[in-house]
Design a protein around this motif. Sequence first.
Motif, short mmCIF file in Angstrom:
data_model
loop_
_atom_site.label_atom_id
_atom_site.label_comp_id
_atom_site.label_asym_id
_atom_site.label_seq_id
_atom_site.Cartn_x
_atom_site.Cartn_y
_atom_site.Cartn_z
N THR A 1 -3.06 3.97 5.32
CA THR A 1 -2.75 5.17 5.86
C THR A 1 -1.15 4.95 6.39
O THR A 1 -0.59 6.04 6.15
CB THR A 1 -3.90 5.44 7.20
N SER A 2 -0.98 4.04 7.03
CA SER A 2 0.38 3.98 7.60
C SER A 2 1.46 3.54 6.56
O SER A 2 2.54 4.30 6.45
CB SER A 2 0.62 2.70 8.75
N GLY A 3 1.04 2.99 5.38
CA GLY A 3 1.88 2.89 4.41
C GLY A 3 2.15 4.20 3.51
O GLY A 3 3.33 4.41 3.25
N ILE A 4 0.95 5.07 3.25
CA ILE A 4 1.31 6.17 2.77
C ILE A 4 2.10 7.19 3.72
O ILE A 4 3.13 7.67 3.29
CB ILE A 4 0.27 6.85 2.39
N GLN B 1 0.76 -1.35 -0.08
CA GLN B 1 0.05 -0.02 -0.03
C GLN B 1 0.83 1.05 0.13
O GLN B 1 0.44 2.22 -0.59
CB GLN B 1 -0.87 0.03 1.41
N GLY B 2 1.90 1.17 0.59
CA GLY B 2 2.74 2.36 0.62
C GLY B 2 3.22 2.77 -0.84
O GLY B 2 3.80 4.18 -0.81
N THR B 3 3.35 2.06 -1.78
CA THR B 3 3.59 2.39 -3.13
C THR B 3 2.84 3.39 -3.57
O THR B 3 3.10 4.23 -4.54
CB THR B 3 3.70 1.07 -4.17
N CYS B 4 1.40 3.53 -3.01
CA CYS B 4 0.59 4.61 -3.42
C CYS B 4 1.27 6.06 -2.80
O CYS B 4 1.09 6.87 -3.59
CB CYS B 4 -0.63 4.34 -2.66
N GLY B 5 1.84 5.84 -1.70
CA GLY B 5 2.70 7.06 -1.19
C GLY B 5 3.77 7.51 -2.29
O GLY B 5 4.01 8.71 -2.36
#
Length: 316
Positions: A182-185, A151-155
């Motif tokens: 939320t945490s990944g971003i 999910q952090g890749t969205c960030g």
Amino acid sequence: MSDITMIEAAAARLAGHARRTPMLSSSFLDEVAGRRVLVKAECLQHTGSFKFRGAWNAVSALEPAGVIAFSSGNHAQGVALAARIKGIKAVIIMPADAPVIKIDNTRALGAEVVLYDRAAEDRDALGVRLATERGLTLIKPFDMAEVIAGQGTCGLEIAEQAAEVGVSEADVLVCCGGGGLTSGIALALEARAPGLRVRPAEPEGFDDVTRSLASGTVQRNAHLSGSICDAIITPQPGALTWPVIRRLCGPGAVVSEEQALRAMALAHDRLKIVLEPGGAVALAAALFLPQQGDAVIAVATGGNVDRAMMTRALSL
């Protein structure tokens, strides 16, 4: 725990598989909000939500023989698609009251769907039991390092796209359930764009993360059903996600169901995208709640909505 190194590794795995979703804008929405509004359209990701990112990264990193997941629908579809592409079995545990379109789509992707009563049964316990009995690897919806990293890749994309349009300081509103996205971003932006501050957005009555941030300790929702924002209804912040949210995120934003529906209608009319209620709460917060700064970024997290709910939104 996930960090920028894991997020970068996830980006490499997702290259050629996940879409780089667009950052959209509308002068009309800017007028409604009284500031510049940028919308990260994750509703245009494979399976209609950001969940494919975490699912693909987890399945690719772990290389399981078969997977099991529990989800109200978006994580279900992400895992089902990842498993189908990898050619492995997928069993998805879904609440019986999940939108029919999400249940049907999950089955159409080749997964076996097991329905449960979210008000009376513990989905975590059910998932662990079935995983053990069938020899499957559990892919959690948010409280799993590989999922958070995906999910952090969205960030990473938000950091790049905000820079492209000259935005270096802004709140980034994220529709928040258990806190994986939320945490990944937040972790990605800490490393790549520290002037962008993540704020979780939640529906009224299911604002456990907002209350947790206000109190400094984990708060639990009194109910686990009863909201049209089904995609982001979870009991409480995750054990892995909460420490990141507490350290990196600004105060939460809470919107009404009517505001979420109005945001769906405006996204349809002005951005030409389809959002589900839970995927529209960040945009609703950006449009209808007081904000600071000249710009705000809202992540439109999902668009898996049935016709009746979309009609309800468009009729306001």
